[in-house]
Design a protein around this motif. Structure first.
Motif, short mmCIF file in Angstrom:
data_model
loop_
_atom_site.label_atom_id
_atom_site.label_comp_id
_atom_site.label_asym_id
_atom_site.label_seq_id
_atom_site.Cartn_x
_atom_site.Cartn_y
_atom_site.Cartn_z
N ASP A 35 1.01 -1.16 0.18
CA ASP A 35 0.21 0.40 -0.05
C ASP A 35 1.06 1.19 0.14
N GLU A 55 -11.30 1.79 -9.05
CA GLU A 55 -11.18 0.96 -8.15
C GLU A 55 -10.22 0.19 -8.89
N PRO A 56 -10.90 0.10 -9.82
CA PRO A 56 -9.79 -1.20 -11.53
C PRO A 56 -8.74 -0.51 -11.88
N ARG A 59 -6.71 -1.73 -8.53
CA ARG A 59 -6.12 -2.94 -8.34
C ARG A 59 -5.20 -3.43 -9.84
N GLU A 62 -2.11 -2.14 -7.71
CA GLU A 62 -1.71 -3.44 -6.27
C GLU A 62 -0.95 -4.26 -7.35
N LEU A 63 -1.76 -4.34 -8.20
CA LEU A 63 -0.68 -6.30 -8.71
C LEU A 63 0.63 -6.01 -9.33
N GLY A 82 -6.91 -6.15 -0.34
CA GLY A 82 -7.40 -6.48 -1.79
C GLY A 82 -6.98 -7.29 -2.92
N ALA A 83 -5.25 -7.61 -2.21
CA ALA A 83 -4.66 -7.41 -3.32
C ALA A 83 -4.97 -9.32 -3.68
N LEU A 85 -7.80 -10.86 -4.06
CA LEU A 85 -8.20 -10.57 -5.37
C LEU A 85 -7.94 -11.46 -6.86
N ALA A 86 -6.94 -10.56 -7.14
CA ALA A 86 -5.87 -10.46 -8.48
C ALA A 86 -5.88 -12.23 -8.75
N THR A 89 -2.22 -12.89 -7.80
CA THR A 89 -1.81 -11.66 -7.22
C THR A 89 -1.73 -13.39 -6.20
N ARG A 136 -13.25 -12.19 1.49
CA ARG A 136 -12.20 -12.76 0.44
C ARG A 136 -11.52 -13.41 1.81
#
Length: 171
Positions: A35, A55-56, A59, A62-63, A82-83, A85-86, A89, A136
């Motif tokens: 983060d 958010e997209p 994300r 984040e990826l 939320g990492a 979620l992918a 990941t 999650r």
């Protein structure tokens, strides 16, 4: 194995950063938080990324932050809530020393608070947190080598359990 010695996953407010820093100190390694990497790269807080870019976009950042940190960092790594979620990941975390830091909604409310600037908790934080965790928790569990509860425990106690379950030696 190359890469982080420990990777911490779990919901917002569970203590990934606090526990990560203490764990890194005990192991004599560095601590990195994806983060923080995202905020540095974007030049603005996560809440602004969500509001300005959606958010997209967050994300995707984040990826990339996770991918880079897994390739570069050899200490303790804390991932954003939320990492996982992918799917990419989760693939990257396969076989890695991942610890899922867990807590229930009552503990989350105490730690995160009801008015914290968390973009995913803006409306009805308790309900939103429960819904996030329902989605999650299976993903955190999927990637984790160990699950450690942080409820009613000090960061020192949590670090001690992580050291024990992963059989890591302190410096």
């Amino acid at each position: 194995m190359t890469g982080p010695v420990v990777i911490l996953v779990g919901p917002m407010g569970v203590g990934k950063t606090t526990v990560g820093e203490l764990l890194a100190e005990r192991l004599g390694v560095g601590c990195r938080d994806t983060d923080h990497d995202i905020v540095e790269a974007a030049g603005k807080p996560i809440s602004e990324i969500f509001l300005d870019d959606g958010e997209p976009h967050f994300r995707a950042l984040e990826l990339e932050a996770v991918r880079t940190a897994l390739a570069e960092h050899t200490g303790v790594l804390a991932l954003g809530g939320g990492a996982v979620l992918a799917p990419e990941t989760r693939q990257l975390l396969a076989g890695a020393p991942v610890v899922f830091l867990d807590m229930d909604v009552a503990e989350a409310v105490k730690r995160v608070g009801l008015d914290a600037p968390r973009p995913l908790l803006m409306m009805n934080p308790r309900k939103q947190w429960r819904e996030l965790m329902d989605a999650r928790r299976p993903l955190y569990t999927e990637v984790a080598r160990a699950v450690v509860s942080t409820e009613n425990r000090t960061p020192d106690e949590v670090v001690g359990e992580i050291l024990d379950v992963l059989e890591l030696k302190q410096k």
